[in-house]
Design a protein around this motif. Sequence first.
Motif, PDB file in Angstrom:
ATOM      1  N   SER A   1       0.831  -1.198   0.000  1.00  0.00           N
ATOM      2  CA  SER A   1       0.000   0.000   0.000  1.00  0.00           C
ATOM      3  C   SER A   1       0.868   1.251   0.000  1.00  0.00           C
ATOM      4  CB  SER A   1      -0.948  -0.001   1.191  1.00  0.00           C
ATOM      5  OG  SER A   1      -0.239  -0.113   2.396  1.00  0.00           O
TER       6      SER A   1
ATOM      7  N   GLU B   1      -2.786   0.957  -7.955  1.00  0.00           N
ATOM      8  CA  GLU B   1      -3.422   0.986  -6.640  1.00  0.00           C
ATOM      9  C   GLU B   1      -4.719   1.777  -6.728  1.00  0.00           C
ATOM     10  OE1 GLU B   1      -2.216   1.456  -1.980  1.00  0.00           O
ATOM     11  OE2 GLU B   1      -1.075   2.654  -3.410  1.00  0.00           O
TER      12      GLU B   1
ATOM     13  N   MET C   1      -4.607  -3.729  -5.083  1.00  0.00           N
ATOM     14  CA  MET C   1      -3.363  -3.537  -5.814  1.00  0.00           C
ATOM     15  C   MET C   1      -3.212  -4.556  -6.926  1.00  0.00           C
ATOM     16  SD  MET C   1      -0.685  -2.209  -3.043  1.00  0.00           S
ATOM     17  CE  MET C   1       0.073  -1.388  -4.418  1.00  0.00           C
TER      18      MET C   1
END
Length: 185
Positions: free
Chosen positions: A19, A70, A129
Amino acid sequence: MKYFIEHKLLNYDGSQLQSLFAYKNFGLMGDSISVFRGSCRVEQNEMVDMEDVLAKDWIYSEDMLHFIVEHFDMDLEKAIIRQRLLIATIKEELEKFGVKTLSRSGDDLYEEDKKLSVSISTLSPVSSMIHCGLNVSKLNTPIPTIGLGDFRIQDVLGFGESVAKHYCDEVLSMRLARCKVRGVS
């Protein structure tokens, strides 16, 4: 949705699939796609695909074009759909270069039995993701592969930018499509 093209070599080992990768490394906050070039070596401890882990597979390429996407939502099914959109976008961009020999199977691209791509979708604690890597070179890969070099793609990062723009345009188009329809009862 924003994108960033990293012009310095950046090798991929699986740890980059985390992340806020684009925010931490390139200052891109929010939904994003990062594009970079470098080798790829993913060992068992960084594998996300449990099928590969159980098969004791590993991923290696001396030279690969990488995409890390993302989105800040937590829907794995939507991430997989977006992953397949990314793969379809890559195929469309290659067709603009005259590459008509590729087929898509799920989230990968092939020329006959030779694999061009690796790809995975997953969730982080705050986002969904995607990593996709395209072989630039097919030298020393552990399975039969094909590379962008075989298709005479010389400006690899330029090709990556075309894919990133196309993907961002598709995402924006889908978001706008939600806003133009009225509800039905």
